[in-house]
Design a protein around this motif. Structure first.
Motif, PDB file in Angstrom:
ATOM      1  N   ILE B  31      -9.568  -1.191  -2.680  1.00  0.00           N
ATOM      2  CA  ILE B  31      -8.113  -1.122  -2.693  1.00  0.00           C
ATOM      3  C   ILE B  31      -7.737  -0.449  -1.395  1.00  0.00           C
ATOM      4  O   ILE B  31      -7.875   0.754  -1.225  1.00  0.00           O
ATOM      5  CB  ILE B  31      -7.595  -0.305  -3.887  1.00  0.00           C
ATOM      6  N   TYR B  32      -7.320  -1.297  -0.473  1.00  0.00           N
ATOM      7  CA  TYR B  32      -7.227  -0.841   0.907  1.00  0.00           C
ATOM      8  C   TYR B  32      -5.783  -0.553   1.275  1.00  0.00           C
ATOM      9  O   TYR B  32      -4.922  -1.426   1.207  1.00  0.00           O
ATOM     10  CB  TYR B  32      -7.799  -1.927   1.819  1.00  0.00           C
ATOM     11  N   GLY B  33      -5.511   0.652   1.680  1.00  0.00           N
ATOM     12  CA  GLY B  33      -4.164   1.014   2.079  1.00  0.00           C
ATOM     13  C   GLY B  33      -3.993   0.938   3.586  1.00  0.00           C
ATOM     14  O   GLY B  33      -4.834   1.411   4.331  1.00  0.00           O
ATOM     15  N   LEU B  34      -2.913   0.280   4.016  1.00  0.00           N
ATOM     16  CA  LEU B  34      -2.535   0.344   5.432  1.00  0.00           C
ATOM     17  C   LEU B  34      -1.378   1.320   5.505  1.00  0.00           C
ATOM     18  O   LEU B  34      -0.290   1.029   5.021  1.00  0.00           O
ATOM     19  CB  LEU B  34      -2.065  -1.018   5.953  1.00  0.00           C
ATOM     20  N   LEU B  35      -1.650   2.456   6.093  1.00  0.00           N
ATOM     21  CA  LEU B  35      -0.668   3.527   6.051  1.00  0.00           C
ATOM     22  C   LEU B  35      -0.101   3.762   7.445  1.00  0.00           C
ATOM     23  O   LEU B  35      -0.845   3.842   8.417  1.00  0.00           O
ATOM     24  CB  LEU B  35      -1.367   4.786   5.538  1.00  0.00           C
ATOM     25  N   GLY B  36       1.197   3.858   7.516  1.00  0.00           N
ATOM     26  CA  GLY B  36       1.811   4.126   8.806  1.00  0.00           C
ATOM     27  C   GLY B  36       3.310   4.221   8.642  1.00  0.00           C
ATOM     28  O   GLY B  36       3.855   3.695   7.679  1.00  0.00           O
ATOM     29  N   PRO B  37       3.966   4.882   9.594  1.00  0.00           N
ATOM     30  CA  PRO B  37       5.413   4.982   9.487  1.00  0.00           C
ATOM     31  C   PRO B  37       6.067   3.612   9.654  1.00  0.00           C
ATOM     32  O   PRO B  37       5.422   2.653  10.056  1.00  0.00           O
ATOM     33  CB  PRO B  37       5.802   5.916  10.640  1.00  0.00           C
ATOM     34  N   ASN B  38       7.339   3.532   9.350  1.00  0.00           N
ATOM     35  CA  ASN B  38       8.055   2.275   9.550  1.00  0.00           C
ATOM     36  C   ASN B  38       7.965   1.870  11.010  1.00  0.00           C
ATOM     37  O   ASN B  38       8.077   2.694  11.899  1.00  0.00           O
ATOM     38  CB  ASN B  38       9.524   2.434   9.153  1.00  0.00           C
ATOM     39  N   GLY B  39       7.736   0.588  11.243  1.00  0.00           N
ATOM     40  CA  GLY B  39       7.662   0.098  12.615  1.00  0.00           C
ATOM     41  C   GLY B  39       6.323   0.355  13.278  1.00  0.00           C
ATOM     42  O   GLY B  39       6.197   0.243  14.491  1.00  0.00           O
ATOM     43  N   SER B  40       5.305   0.660  12.500  1.00  0.00           N
ATOM     44  CA  SER B  40       4.015   0.980  13.115  1.00  0.00           C
ATOM     45  C   SER B  40       3.150  -0.252  13.322  1.00  0.00           C
ATOM     46  O   SER B  40       2.101  -0.182  13.943  1.00  0.00           O
ATOM     47  CB  SER B  40       3.270   1.992  12.254  1.00  0.00           C
ATOM     48  N   GLY B  41       3.588  -1.402  12.787  1.00  0.00           N
ATOM     49  CA  GLY B  41       2.810  -2.627  12.998  1.00  0.00           C
ATOM     50  C   GLY B  41       2.098  -3.135  11.753  1.00  0.00           C
ATOM     51  O   GLY B  41       1.319  -4.076  11.835  1.00  0.00           O
ATOM     52  N   LYS B  42       2.387  -2.530  10.616  1.00  0.00           N
ATOM     53  CA  LYS B  42       1.722  -2.961   9.378  1.00  0.00           C
ATOM     54  C   LYS B  42       2.092  -4.396   9.021  1.00  0.00           C
ATOM     55  O   LYS B  42       1.222  -5.236   8.783  1.00  0.00           O
ATOM     56  CB  LYS B  42       2.111  -2.052   8.203  1.00  0.00           C
ATOM     57  N   THR B  43       3.400  -4.657   8.973  1.00  0.00           N
ATOM     58  CA  THR B  43       3.841  -5.988   8.562  1.00  0.00           C
ATOM     59  C   THR B  43       3.467  -7.042   9.601  1.00  0.00           C
ATOM     60  O   THR B  43       3.105  -8.162   9.240  1.00  0.00           O
ATOM     61  CB  THR B  43       5.357  -5.992   8.310  1.00  0.00           C
ATOM     62  N   THR B  44       3.517  -6.672  10.872  1.00  0.00           N
ATOM     63  CA  THR B  44       3.090  -7.614  11.920  1.00  0.00           C
ATOM     64  C   THR B  44       1.622  -7.971  11.727  1.00  0.00           C
ATOM     65  O   THR B  44       1.234  -9.135  11.835  1.00  0.00           O
ATOM     66  CB  THR B  44       3.300  -6.994  13.313  1.00  0.00           C
ATOM     67  N   THR B  45       0.808  -6.962  11.412  1.00  0.00           N
ATOM     68  CA  THR B  45      -0.615  -7.222  11.164  1.00  0.00           C
ATOM     69  C   THR B  45      -0.788  -8.166   9.987  1.00  0.00           C
ATOM     70  O   THR B  45      -1.526  -9.156  10.070  1.00  0.00           O
ATOM     71  CB  THR B  45      -1.348  -5.893  10.879  1.00  0.00           C
ATOM     72  N   LEU B  46      -0.080  -7.881   8.904  1.00  0.00           N
ATOM     73  CA  LEU B  46      -0.193  -8.761   7.735  1.00  0.00           C
ATOM     74  C   LEU B  46       0.315 -10.166   8.068  1.00  0.00           C
ATOM     75  O   LEU B  46      -0.277 -11.157   7.638  1.00  0.00           O
ATOM     76  CB  LEU B  46       0.606  -8.177   6.557  1.00  0.00           C
ATOM     77  N   GLY B  47       1.404 -10.237   8.844  1.00  0.00           N
ATOM     78  CA  GLY B  47       1.944 -11.541   9.251  1.00  0.00           C
ATOM     79  C   GLY B  47       0.918 -12.355  10.026  1.00  0.00           C
ATOM     80  O   GLY B  47       0.807 -13.570   9.846  1.00  0.00           O
ATOM     81  N   MET B  48       0.154 -11.686  10.868  1.00  0.00           N
ATOM     82  CA  MET B  48      -0.860 -12.401  11.651  1.00  0.00           C
ATOM     83  C   MET B  48      -2.007 -12.897  10.771  1.00  0.00           C
ATOM     84  O   MET B  48      -2.419 -14.048  10.890  1.00  0.00           O
ATOM     85  CB  MET B  48      -1.391 -11.507  12.775  1.00  0.00           C
TER      86      MET B  48
END
Lengths: 267, 295
Positions: B31-48
């Motif tokens: 169960i892998y958490g991608l943790l970071g503040p808003n705008g840190s690139g989490k959603t961009t990473t998932l989008g890619m």
């Protein structure tokens, strides 16, 4: 795979009210709009309005009426086919869910082709119905004379939708794409043809008729009443085969651009 | 098995680097958490990794490359940012679209809608749903086709406390079925409570990665102050059990080994003629850890 994609597109739209309304209006207005024209009086020597409702001229006359229907309703459909999915973000959701971009794009084209086939078949049914009703002595050769308008009607419907679809892909927003679709067809292309083109290449250059929307329109051009054997084709119409060729070329180009933009864009 | 392997993924928007050279591997069952503040690139990473954003550089591979990319996505259930559905369709029709795309057969629609507590509203159009209901439908949609991997991006965003609790409970129960879960969040508490592994991202850079236990080090945090903070700092800097000192607002914050006690610090200071005016021992939270890593 073709049927699977067609089913998916159909399921997306069949519950959508605007789609139902567009289809219903198309079905109702193609024969109704055409039959209302029956009231127009034409001079006797042209054969009267009745000549538009009998074989073989009914094919072109209804084709011209359908020209406006396809331009308006199918163009509208072409735009909303993709702009809705941009605004609902369901396009990106479809890809995330498991479609490839190619499949998605292909699905839209299969759907547009299917709609164009349906429109052409409906056109054929209405033309035959009207023609048999008004023609006193039906001669089968006369019926078949202009039957090439059926594939042309298909091509015309597809070409309008495809152009609208391209604008939808490029602009993403329904209002904007619809606005440009109508304003380009009804105004911008006219200005290009009769003002800029005429200025650059001369008033009588045949090439001013080579613009895309004019080519689509001239697949089923306005039926000029027969005034006599000497009547010539006015110079603002394309020669029929040239209209077919140009429509195919433009549609190919539009499809290619839509595909390139769609494949490369981040969603 | 490697469920996901990301190598050197980079995305730039103009001059801004949204994701910078990101590499990580996620194993089956984590169960892998991608943790970071808003705008840190989490959603961009998932989008890619979901094929909707084209990376500038780098690559990724799902399920060790067993399937074509879009077929791999059919085995992944995703809730990315906002729930995206056809507003004029009801819950059931929307789930049917998902099933059609995933080519999923015999989907237990009723069970799924009951699981997310939407069964009583299954015939209402999506546009009439509250945000919480939309989010719950998105979770049901993610579960269509019984996927091996689930991706949740900020799954509790915009929900009320009850909704948050429900969504977390749902995620935990899914995890108990042995599925791999990737969850992006800016809420530490959420990651700490739900995840087994975590990657911390800031400004598109991967700052730390590992099990939640290893990222939350056993260090404790001790706040001290004295009249002469300079002398205090000099004294404690040399202490072997103190790994880090931060001076802020007249208080020294120590990162110290778990075995270091308050009385030991007190005695040490007193022996060196420093009298403390302030001494508090805190268990270091992921929050503090996070701020330390990202600052």
């Amino acid at each position: 795979m073709v049927l699977h994609l067609l089913k998916l597109e159909w399921k997306k739209l069949v519950t959508y009210n605007l789609f139902r309304i567009l289809v219903a209006l198309y079905i109702a207005l193609l024969p109704l709009g055409f039959l209302i024209g029956r009231g127009i009086q034409l001079p006797e020597e042209t054969g009267g309005t009745i000549s538009f409702y009998t074989f073989p001229k009914v094919w072109q006359a209804l084709g011209y009426a359908g020209n406006w229907m396809s331009f308006f309703f199918l163009g509208f459909l072409g735009v909303l086919l993709v702009t809705n999915e941009f605004s609902y973000k369901t396009l990106r959701q479809n890809l995330i869910t498991g479609m490839s971009r190619k499949e998605y794009f292909f699905g839209k084209y299969i759907f547009m082709i299917a709609v164009s086939i349906a429109a052409a078949l409906y056109y054929a049914i209405v033309a035959l119905g009207v023609g048999f009703y008004y023609t006193d002595y039906v001669i089968i050769e006369r019926v078949m004379e202009n039957i090439d308008f059926i594939p042309k009607f298909f091509l015309m419907s597809f070409a309008y939708m495809n152009f609208a679809f391209l604008l939808g892909i490029l602009l993403r927003r329904m209002g904007l794409a619809l606005f440009l679709y109508f304003i380009y067809t009804l105004l911008i292309e006219m200005v290009l043809r009769y003002f800029f083109h005429a200025k650059i290449f001369g008033e009588d250059s045949a090439s001013r008729n080579y613009y895309p929307l004019n080519a689509f329109e001239d697949l089923a051009p306005f039926p000029i009443p027969d005034i006599g054997p000497s009547s010539e084709m006015p110079n603002f119409f394309l020669e029929p085969n040239l209209a077919v060729i140009l429509t195919l070329v433009y549609s190919g180009i539009f499809t290619f651009i839509a595909y390139q933009v769609f494949m490369k864009r981040d969603l | 098995m490697n469920v996901l392997n990301i190598q050197n993924l980079t995305k730039k928007y103009g001059t801004i680097t949204a994701v910078n050279n990101l590499s990580l591997t996620i194993q089956s069952g984590e169960i892998y958490g991608l943790l970071g503040p808003n705008g840190s690139g989490k959603t961009t990473t998932l989008g890619m990794i979901l094929g909707i954003i084209h990376p500038k550089n780098g690559n990724y591979e799902w399920f060790e490359g067993q399937y074509q990319e879009h077929d791999a996505r059919k085995r992944i259930g995703t809730l990315l940012e906002t729930p995206n559905f056809y507003p004029y369709m009801n819950a059931l029709q929307n789930l049917e679209i998902v099933a059609l795309i995933k080519k999923a057969k015999n989907v237990p629609y009723d069970d799924l809608l009951k699981l997310v507590n939407l069964h009583h509203r299954k015939n209402s159009p999506f546009k009439t749903y509250s945000l919480g209901m939309k989010q719950r439908l998105a979770i049901a949609a993610a579960l269509v086709g019984d996927p091996d991997v689930l991706i949740f991006d900020e799954p509790t965003n915009g929900l009320d406390p009850q909704g948050i609790a429900e969504v977390r409970e749902t995620i935990r129960s899914i995890a108990n079925q042995g599925k791999t879960i990737i969850m992006a969040s800016h809420i530490l508490d959420e990651v700490e409570k739900v995840c087994s592994h975590v990657a911390i991202i800031k400004n598109g850079n991967l700052l730390a990665t590992g099990t939640v236990g290893s990222i939350i080090s056993n260090d404790k945090q001790i706040d001290v102050a004295a009249e002469n903070n300079k002398a205090l700092q000099n004294l404690l800097t040399t202490h072997p059990m103190v790994s880090k000192i931060k001076f802020d607002n007249q208080i020294l914050t120590l990162s110290a080994d778990e075995s270091l006690t308050a009385s030991e610090i007190n005695r040490l200071c007193f022996e060196n003629n420093i009298t403390l005016t302030h001494l508090i021992v805190k268990k270091k939270s992921l929050e503090a850890e996070f701020l330390e890593i990202t600052s």
